[in-house]
Motif scaffolding. Structure first.
Motif, PDB file in Angstrom:
ATOM      1  N   ALA A  68       2.560   2.011  -7.103  1.00 24.78           N
ATOM      2  CA  ALA A  68       1.600   2.498  -6.291  1.00 24.78           C
ATOM      3  C   ALA A  68       0.503   1.422  -5.762  1.00 24.78           C
ATOM      4  O   ALA A  68       0.131   1.325  -4.625  1.00 24.78           O
ATOM      5  CB  ALA A  68       1.038   3.955  -6.407  1.00 24.78           C
ATOM      6  N   LEU A  69      -0.003   0.940  -6.970  1.00 29.08           N
ATOM      7  CA  LEU A  69      -1.009  -0.003  -6.894  1.00 29.08           C
ATOM      8  C   LEU A  69      -0.694  -1.273  -5.953  1.00 29.08           C
ATOM      9  O   LEU A  69      -1.311  -1.665  -4.953  1.00 29.08           O
ATOM     10  CB  LEU A  69      -1.544  -0.693  -8.234  1.00 29.08           C
ATOM     11  CG  LEU A  69      -2.274   0.340  -9.013  1.00 29.08           C
ATOM     12  CD1 LEU A  69      -2.209  -0.097 -10.546  1.00 29.08           C
ATOM     13  CD2 LEU A  69      -3.737   0.447  -8.512  1.00 29.08           C
ATOM     14  N   LYS A  70       0.506  -1.742  -6.231  1.00 30.30           N
ATOM     15  CA  LYS A  70       1.211  -2.893  -5.464  1.00 30.30           C
ATOM     16  C   LYS A  70       1.386  -2.685  -3.965  1.00 30.30           C
ATOM     17  O   LYS A  70       1.132  -3.404  -3.177  1.00 30.30           O
ATOM     18  CB  LYS A  70       2.441  -3.337  -6.091  1.00 30.30           C
ATOM     19  CG  LYS A  70       2.499  -4.110  -7.732  1.00 30.30           C
ATOM     20  CD  LYS A  70       3.959  -4.419  -8.054  1.00 30.30           C
ATOM     21  CE  LYS A  70       3.763  -4.914  -9.531  1.00 30.30           C
ATOM     22  NZ  LYS A  70       5.128  -5.406  -9.670  1.00 30.30           N
ATOM     23  N   ARG A  71       2.121  -1.441  -3.874  1.00 32.15           N
ATOM     24  CA  ARG A  71       2.293  -0.970  -2.592  1.00 32.15           C
ATOM     25  C   ARG A  71       1.216  -1.082  -1.781  1.00 32.15           C
ATOM     26  O   ARG A  71       1.045  -1.256  -0.397  1.00 32.15           O
ATOM     27  CB  ARG A  71       3.152   0.534  -2.408  1.00 32.15           C
ATOM     28  CG  ARG A  71       3.466   0.777  -1.043  1.00 32.15           C
ATOM     29  CD  ARG A  71       4.168   2.351  -0.888  1.00 32.15           C
ATOM     30  NE  ARG A  71       4.437   2.341   0.476  1.00 32.15           N
ATOM     31  CZ  ARG A  71       4.869   3.641   0.588  1.00 32.15           C
ATOM     32  NH1 ARG A  71       4.852   4.734  -0.201  1.00 32.15           N
ATOM     33  NH2 ARG A  71       4.991   3.970   1.927  1.00 32.15           N
ATOM     34  N   HIS A  72       0.076  -0.372  -2.192  1.00 28.44           N
ATOM     35  CA  HIS A  72      -1.139  -0.010  -1.311  1.00 28.44           C
ATOM     36  C   HIS A  72      -2.188  -1.211  -1.516  1.00 28.44           C
ATOM     37  O   HIS A  72      -3.440  -1.199  -1.127  1.00 28.44           O
ATOM     38  CB  HIS A  72      -1.860   1.294  -1.864  1.00 28.44           C
ATOM     39  CG  HIS A  72      -0.845   2.405  -1.540  1.00 28.44           C
ATOM     40  ND1 HIS A  72      -0.942   2.772  -0.279  1.00 28.44           N
ATOM     41  CD2 HIS A  72      -0.064   3.380  -2.367  1.00 28.44           C
ATOM     42  CE1 HIS A  72      -0.188   3.947  -0.264  1.00 28.44           C
ATOM     43  NE2 HIS A  72       0.334   4.149  -1.408  1.00 28.44           N
ATOM     44  N   ARG A  73      -1.549  -2.174  -2.134  1.00 29.60           N
ATOM     45  CA  ARG A  73      -2.369  -3.356  -2.459  1.00 29.60           C
ATOM     46  C   ARG A  73      -3.955  -3.141  -2.768  1.00 29.60           C
ATOM     47  O   ARG A  73      -4.858  -3.834  -2.112  1.00 29.60           O
ATOM     48  CB  ARG A  73      -2.412  -4.610  -1.253  1.00 29.60           C
ATOM     49  CG  ARG A  73      -1.235  -5.022  -0.658  1.00 29.60           C
ATOM     50  CD  ARG A  73      -0.837  -5.548   0.658  1.00 29.60           C
ATOM     51  NE  ARG A  73       0.481  -5.740   0.824  1.00 29.60           N
ATOM     52  CZ  ARG A  73       0.758  -6.938   1.400  1.00 29.60           C
ATOM     53  NH1 ARG A  73       0.085  -7.664   1.851  1.00 29.60           N
ATOM     54  NH2 ARG A  73       2.159  -7.034   1.610  1.00 29.60           N
ATOM     55  N   THR A  74      -4.078  -2.283  -3.650  1.00 31.58           N
ATOM     56  CA  THR A  74      -5.284  -1.981  -4.506  1.00 31.58           C
ATOM     57  C   THR A  74      -5.294  -2.500  -5.820  1.00 31.58           C
ATOM     58  O   THR A  74      -4.321  -2.489  -6.610  1.00 31.58           O
ATOM     59  CB  THR A  74      -5.779  -0.570  -4.215  1.00 31.58           C
ATOM     60  OG1 THR A  74      -7.042  -0.416  -4.689  1.00 31.58           O
ATOM     61  CG2 THR A  74      -4.636   0.370  -4.836  1.00 31.58           C
ATOM     62  N   THR A  75      -6.798  -2.475  -6.276  1.00 30.92           N
ATOM     63  CA  THR A  75      -6.593  -3.105  -7.669  1.00 30.92           C
ATOM     64  C   THR A  75      -7.700  -2.106  -8.477  1.00 30.92           C
ATOM     65  O   THR A  75      -7.950  -1.944  -9.419  1.00 30.92           O
ATOM     66  CB  THR A  75      -7.396  -4.454  -7.667  1.00 30.92           C
ATOM     67  OG1 THR A  75      -8.853  -4.190  -7.139  1.00 30.92           O
ATOM     68  CG2 THR A  75      -6.738  -5.468  -7.146  1.00 30.92           C
ATOM     69  N   LYS A  76      -7.854  -0.970  -7.627  1.00 35.45           N
ATOM     70  CA  LYS A  76      -8.468   0.096  -8.158  1.00 35.45           C
ATOM     71  C   LYS A  76      -7.644   1.714  -8.333  1.00 35.45           C
ATOM     72  O   LYS A  76      -6.859   1.892  -7.766  1.00 35.45           O
ATOM     73  CB  LYS A  76      -9.515   0.862  -7.342  1.00 35.45           C
ATOM     74  CG  LYS A  76     -10.670  -0.563  -6.974  1.00 35.45           C
ATOM     75  CD  LYS A  76     -11.619   0.006  -5.769  1.00 35.45           C
ATOM     76  CE  LYS A  76     -12.470  -1.347  -5.212  1.00 35.45           C
ATOM     77  NZ  LYS A  76     -13.348  -0.690  -4.347  1.00 35.45           N
ATOM     78  N   ALA A 122      -0.103  -4.663 -15.422  1.00 37.01           N
ATOM     79  CA  ALA A 122      -1.055  -4.172 -14.481  1.00 37.01           C
ATOM     80  C   ALA A 122      -1.930  -5.434 -13.881  1.00 37.01           C
ATOM     81  O   ALA A 122      -2.139  -5.330 -12.462  1.00 37.01           O
ATOM     82  CB  ALA A 122      -1.592  -2.770 -14.323  1.00 37.01           C
ATOM     83  N   ILE A 123      -2.842  -5.805 -14.705  1.00 37.28           N
ATOM     84  CA  ILE A 123      -3.625  -6.847 -14.481  1.00 37.28           C
ATOM     85  C   ILE A 123      -2.993  -7.974 -13.950  1.00 37.28           C
ATOM     86  O   ILE A 123      -3.469  -8.722 -12.760  1.00 37.28           O
ATOM     87  CB  ILE A 123      -4.641  -7.320 -15.647  1.00 37.28           C
ATOM     88  CG1 ILE A 123      -5.517  -6.143 -15.835  1.00 37.28           C
ATOM     89  CG2 ILE A 123      -5.383  -8.421 -15.241  1.00 37.28           C
ATOM     90  CD1 ILE A 123      -6.004  -6.103 -16.993  1.00 37.28           C
ATOM     91  N   ARG A 124      -2.013  -8.545 -14.407  1.00 34.10           N
ATOM     92  CA  ARG A 124      -1.019  -9.676 -14.067  1.00 34.10           C
ATOM     93  C   ARG A 124      -0.467  -9.354 -12.586  1.00 34.10           C
ATOM     94  O   ARG A 124      -0.521 -10.272 -11.506  1.00 34.10           O
ATOM     95  CB  ARG A 124      -0.054 -10.147 -15.004  1.00 34.10           C
ATOM     96  CG  ARG A 124      -0.563 -10.861 -16.036  1.00 34.10           C
ATOM     97  CD  ARG A 124       0.652 -11.581 -16.883  1.00 34.10           C
ATOM     98  NE  ARG A 124       1.706 -10.683 -17.354  1.00 34.10           N
ATOM     99  CZ  ARG A 124       1.589  -9.737 -18.303  1.00 34.10           C
ATOM    100  NH1 ARG A 124       0.910  -9.485 -19.353  1.00 34.10           N
ATOM    101  NH2 ARG A 124       2.733  -8.826 -18.467  1.00 34.10           N
ATOM    102  N   GLU A 125       0.069  -8.252 -12.662  1.00 35.47           N
ATOM    103  CA  GLU A 125       1.031  -8.005 -11.327  1.00 35.47           C
ATOM    104  C   GLU A 125       0.487  -7.423 -10.321  1.00 35.47           C
ATOM    105  O   GLU A 125       0.833  -7.477  -8.952  1.00 35.47           O
ATOM    106  CB  GLU A 125       2.458  -6.843 -11.642  1.00 35.47           C
ATOM    107  CG  GLU A 125       3.532  -7.829 -12.699  1.00 35.47           C
ATOM    108  CD  GLU A 125       4.438  -6.782 -13.017  1.00 35.47           C
ATOM    109  OE1 GLU A 125       4.841  -5.799 -12.241  1.00 35.47           O
ATOM    110  OE2 GLU A 125       5.002  -7.112 -14.013  1.00 35.47           O
ATOM    111  N   ALA A 126      -0.659  -6.720 -10.516  1.00 34.92           N
ATOM    112  CA  ALA A 126      -1.159  -5.915  -9.077  1.00 34.92           C
ATOM    113  C   ALA A 126      -2.696  -6.423  -9.157  1.00 34.92           C
ATOM    114  O   ALA A 126      -3.397  -5.996  -8.251  1.00 34.92           O
ATOM    115  CB  ALA A 126      -1.272  -4.362  -9.326  1.00 34.92           C
TER     116      ALA A 126
END
Length: 149
Positions: free
Chosen positions: A51-59, A86-90
């Motif tokens: 979901a973080l990746k899909r929505h391009r958010t870091t939060k 998650a830090i590395r990938e998103a």
């Protein structure tokens, strides 16, 4: 709680957790009080990363109010495997944690926080409104410019 102007869209839902995207610019986890295995929790966190990746958010806002305490091995996996990944990938960089109603749940969340202190910005809250306000006030970090120390 989000502001009146924000919308929530369900990304994933099961008996353990609902993963939502908030138009305020973050992914939100709303945990239930269901018992979960390590595999169940791992699955939720894999969906969260997607979901973080899909929505391009870091939060991320994670609502632990009802969540059962995590076992120590899950705490270790989260702190030493999932969060760095998650830090590395998103570009995961900010987390607002809505505290558990259970002392053991709060202790588990703080154990993870202690293990990852300094890797990214996180803060504990008693209300969803406070957590939301803090997250939306944070500057996003571009996943391409963030590095894991």
């Amino acid at each position: 709680m989000t502001s009146a102007a924000d919308t929530l869209n369900v990304y994933f839902h099961n008996s353990l957790c609902t993963i939502l995207y908030c138009s305020g610019g973050y992914v939100r986890l709303d945990w239930t009080d269901a018992d979960a295995t390590a595999a169940d929790l791992g699955g939720i966190y894999e969906h969260t990363l997607a979901a973080l990746k899909r929505h391009r958010t870091t939060k991320l806002l994670t609502n632990h109010a009802l969540r059962q305490p995590m076992a120590p091995q899950v705490q270790q996996w989260l702190a030493h495997e999932w969060i760095p990944r998650a830090i590395r990938e998103a570009g995961y960089s900010q987390c607002a944690i809505l505290e558990s109603q259970k002392e053991a749940g709060r202790a588990a969340a703080h154990a993870v926080g202690d293990a990852v202190f300094g890797f990214f910005s996180f803060k504990y809250f008693n209300t969803s409104a406070e957590a939301h306000a803090w997250l939306v006030s944070q500057d996003s970090v571009s996943p391409s410019t963030q590095t894991l120390v």
